[in-house]
Design a protein around this motif. Structure first.
Motif, PDB file in Angstrom:
ATOM      1  N   VAL A 139      -5.292  -1.056   9.688  1.00  0.00           N
ATOM      2  CA  VAL A 139      -5.721  -1.606   8.406  1.00  0.00           C
ATOM      3  C   VAL A 139      -4.552  -1.620   7.427  1.00  0.00           C
ATOM      4  O   VAL A 139      -3.853  -0.618   7.254  1.00  0.00           O
ATOM      5  CB  VAL A 139      -6.878  -0.775   7.820  1.00  0.00           C
ATOM      6  N   VAL A 140      -4.350  -2.766   6.789  1.00  0.00           N
ATOM      7  CA  VAL A 140      -3.342  -2.923   5.744  1.00  0.00           C
ATOM      8  C   VAL A 140      -4.029  -2.798   4.395  1.00  0.00           C
ATOM      9  O   VAL A 140      -5.023  -3.474   4.119  1.00  0.00           O
ATOM     10  CB  VAL A 140      -2.632  -4.288   5.850  1.00  0.00           C
ATOM     11  N   ASP A 141      -3.515  -1.917   3.559  1.00  0.00           N
ATOM     12  CA  ASP A 141      -4.031  -1.707   2.211  1.00  0.00           C
ATOM     13  C   ASP A 141      -2.982  -2.234   1.235  1.00  0.00           C
ATOM     14  O   ASP A 141      -1.899  -1.667   1.112  1.00  0.00           O
ATOM     15  CB  ASP A 141      -4.283  -0.208   2.003  1.00  0.00           C
ATOM     16  N   PHE A 142      -3.307  -3.338   0.546  1.00  0.00           N
ATOM     17  CA  PHE A 142      -2.332  -3.947  -0.351  1.00  0.00           C
ATOM     18  C   PHE A 142      -2.273  -3.187  -1.666  1.00  0.00           C
ATOM     19  O   PHE A 142      -3.272  -3.009  -2.356  1.00  0.00           O
ATOM     20  CB  PHE A 142      -2.678  -5.416  -0.614  1.00  0.00           C
ATOM     21  N   MET A 143      -1.078  -2.716  -2.014  1.00  0.00           N
ATOM     22  CA  MET A 143      -0.818  -1.965  -3.240  1.00  0.00           C
ATOM     23  C   MET A 143      -1.713  -0.731  -3.342  1.00  0.00           C
ATOM     24  O   MET A 143      -2.596  -0.647  -4.196  1.00  0.00           O
ATOM     25  CB  MET A 143      -0.969  -2.862  -4.474  1.00  0.00           C
ATOM     26  N   PRO A 144      -1.479   0.274  -2.490  1.00  0.00           N
ATOM     27  CA  PRO A 144      -2.311   1.476  -2.519  1.00  0.00           C
ATOM     28  C   PRO A 144      -2.211   2.280  -3.808  1.00  0.00           C
ATOM     29  O   PRO A 144      -3.078   3.105  -4.093  1.00  0.00           O
ATOM     30  CB  PRO A 144      -1.800   2.309  -1.340  1.00  0.00           C
ATOM     31  N   ALA A 145      -1.140   2.076  -4.586  1.00  0.00           N
ATOM     32  CA  ALA A 145      -0.972   2.741  -5.893  1.00  0.00           C
ATOM     33  C   ALA A 145      -1.115   4.249  -5.753  1.00  0.00           C
ATOM     34  O   ALA A 145      -0.424   4.871  -4.955  1.00  0.00           O
ATOM     35  CB  ALA A 145      -1.957   2.150  -6.905  1.00  0.00           C
ATOM     36  N   PRO A 168       4.235  -5.375  -2.984  1.00  0.00           N
ATOM     37  CA  PRO A 168       5.056  -6.561  -3.245  1.00  0.00           C
ATOM     38  C   PRO A 168       6.517  -6.184  -3.408  1.00  0.00           C
ATOM     39  O   PRO A 168       6.870  -5.008  -3.566  1.00  0.00           O
ATOM     40  CB  PRO A 168       4.478  -7.096  -4.554  1.00  0.00           C
ATOM     41  N   GLU A 169       7.356  -7.200  -3.363  1.00  0.00           N
ATOM     42  CA  GLU A 169       8.764  -6.991  -3.709  1.00  0.00           C
ATOM     43  C   GLU A 169       8.848  -6.834  -5.225  1.00  0.00           C
ATOM     44  O   GLU A 169       8.412  -7.713  -5.976  1.00  0.00           O
ATOM     45  CB  GLU A 169       9.607  -8.170  -3.253  1.00  0.00           C
ATOM     46  N   LEU A 219       5.316  -0.786   3.897  1.00  0.00           N
ATOM     47  CA  LEU A 219       6.074  -2.034   3.928  1.00  0.00           C
ATOM     48  C   LEU A 219       6.087  -2.656   2.539  1.00  0.00           C
ATOM     49  O   LEU A 219       5.153  -2.490   1.759  1.00  0.00           O
ATOM     50  CB  LEU A 219       5.433  -3.040   4.899  1.00  0.00           C
ATOM     51  N   ASN A 220       7.156  -3.383   2.242  1.00  0.00           N
ATOM     52  CA  ASN A 220       7.183  -4.316   1.120  1.00  0.00           C
ATOM     53  C   ASN A 220       7.188  -5.722   1.685  1.00  0.00           C
ATOM     54  O   ASN A 220       7.617  -5.947   2.821  1.00  0.00           O
ATOM     55  CB  ASN A 220       8.407  -4.082   0.239  1.00  0.00           C
ATOM     56  N   ASP A 262       4.088 -14.812  -1.749  1.00  0.00           N
ATOM     57  CA  ASP A 262       4.748 -13.958  -0.755  1.00  0.00           C
ATOM     58  C   ASP A 262       3.769 -12.981  -0.120  1.00  0.00           C
ATOM     59  O   ASP A 262       3.853 -12.702   1.087  1.00  0.00           O
ATOM     60  CB  ASP A 262       5.895 -13.182  -1.405  1.00  0.00           C
ATOM     61  N   ALA A 263       2.831 -12.483  -0.916  1.00  0.00           N
ATOM     62  CA  ALA A 263       1.850 -11.547  -0.380  1.00  0.00           C
ATOM     63  C   ALA A 263       0.948 -12.223   0.647  1.00  0.00           C
ATOM     64  O   ALA A 263       0.678 -11.659   1.724  1.00  0.00           O
ATOM     65  CB  ALA A 263       1.010 -10.958  -1.512  1.00  0.00           C
TER      66      ALA A 263
END
Length: 317
Positions: free
Chosen positions: A106-112, A135-136, A173-174, A206-207
């Motif tokens: 599972v990819v979690d975008f921007m887990p903060a 993100p970059e 990852l970025n 890009d995302a």
């Protein structure tokens, strides 16, 4: 009469299976197995899908085990401070809607700060993989946004602080990293309340390209996002206020090769007018513009957190 018909059909099909007394014992056993399978098919046809009925308790057992696992994750002491927001974020129901299961990648975008990481990493378990994707971050961003840089080295360290050694393997990852080693490996990509940031800071393209790269061909994307009113003006929904129109999010995902599978009201809050001058941050937990102890703050506390869409998308070829 029905029993006689069943027996006759079964006997006929069993006799029609290849058999020979001169064949070896191993071959006879194989043929016997084939005959039994033929008999089972007849019984399934005439009596109903017995195998499905037999499998149902097993599937129920798996579902029960997963529910117990999720319950243990949500009640773990490490979530003591996180738990207050469960009433608004509905993590168990949301992840179930997104069809997330232990053992997945599972990819979690921007887990903060790791609110969902502390649920996902232990829930995915030892056989799972958790990938935090950020993100970059350009040079124009500093301070808070520095926490999104160098995710490959930073996130595994953060995760150990969040959950210790429990659960899934953790990667970072970025979007500008080399993604070939991870291409086509993700079962799910999850985006929790970040579509507005993706749009207002120019990260969306890009995302989305990175997400398509990481997802398997049959992969799914789950989205939870602050929801604007259907007729909200474009000037209010470009990102700076947090709210997005549901139809716009669906259209954006369609443009990047994703089709809507299903929408849910799991995270809806009809008490939120979704037109705050200071955007979504006017509501808890931020309470922007409502000082502590004020009547306005108490009124907003009664409203609760933002109204949110919950969408599930499938990757199109």
């Amino acid at each position: 009469m029905r029993i006689a018909t069943i027996l006759a059909a079964t006997a006929a099909l069993a006799l029609s299976a290849p058999a020979s007394a001169q064949q070896s014992q191993g071959q006879s056993q194989t043929q016997g197995s084939g005959a039994r399978e033929t008999v089972d098919r007849v019984l399934d046809t005439l009596l109903g899908p017995r195998r499905q009925q037999e499998a149902a308790p097993q599937e129920q057992q798996v579902a029960t085990e997963q529910a117990n696992n999720m319950n243990a994750v949500l009640l773990h002491p490490r979530r003591a401070e996180d738990r207050a927001r469960d009433a608004w974020r509905h993590p168990a129901e949301t992840l179930d809607f997104f069809r997330v299961q232990p053992g997945m990648t599972v990819v979690d975008f921007m887990p903060a700060g790791g609110w969902y990481s502390r649920v996902l990493i232990p829930y995915l378990g030892r056989d799972g993989n958790y990938i935090g994707l950020d993100p970059e971050i350009g040079d124009e961003f500093s301070s808070y946004w520095d926490t999104y840089r160098n995710t490959a080295s930073r996130l595994p360290r953060d995760a150990r602080q969040w959950v210790g050694l429990d659960g899934a393997r953790v990667y970072g990852l970025n979007t500008d990293d080399e993604l070939d080693a991870y291409a086509g490996t993700a079962d799910r990509v999850l985006i929790f309340r970040e579509i507005h940031n993706m749009r207002r800071f120019g990260w969306f393209h890009d995302a989305m390209v990175a997400i398509r790269t990481l997802l398997k061909d049959d992969g799914l994307v789950g989205v939870v996002q602050h929801r604007a009113r259907t007729g909200a003006p474009a000037s209010y929904t470009l990102g700076d206020n947090g709210y997005q129109r549901q139809q716009d999010v669906i259209a954006l995902f369609s443009a990047y090769g994703f089709e809507l599978v299903e929408a849910s009201e799991i995270n809806a809050n009809p008490r939120d007018p979704a037109d705050w001058e200071d955007g979504v941050w006017s509501l808890p937990p931020s309470y922007r513009g409502a000082p502590e102890g004020s009547e306005e703050r108490a009124r907003r506390a009664e409203i609760g957190e933002s109204d949110r869409m919950t969408l599930l998308f499938r990757k199109r070829p």
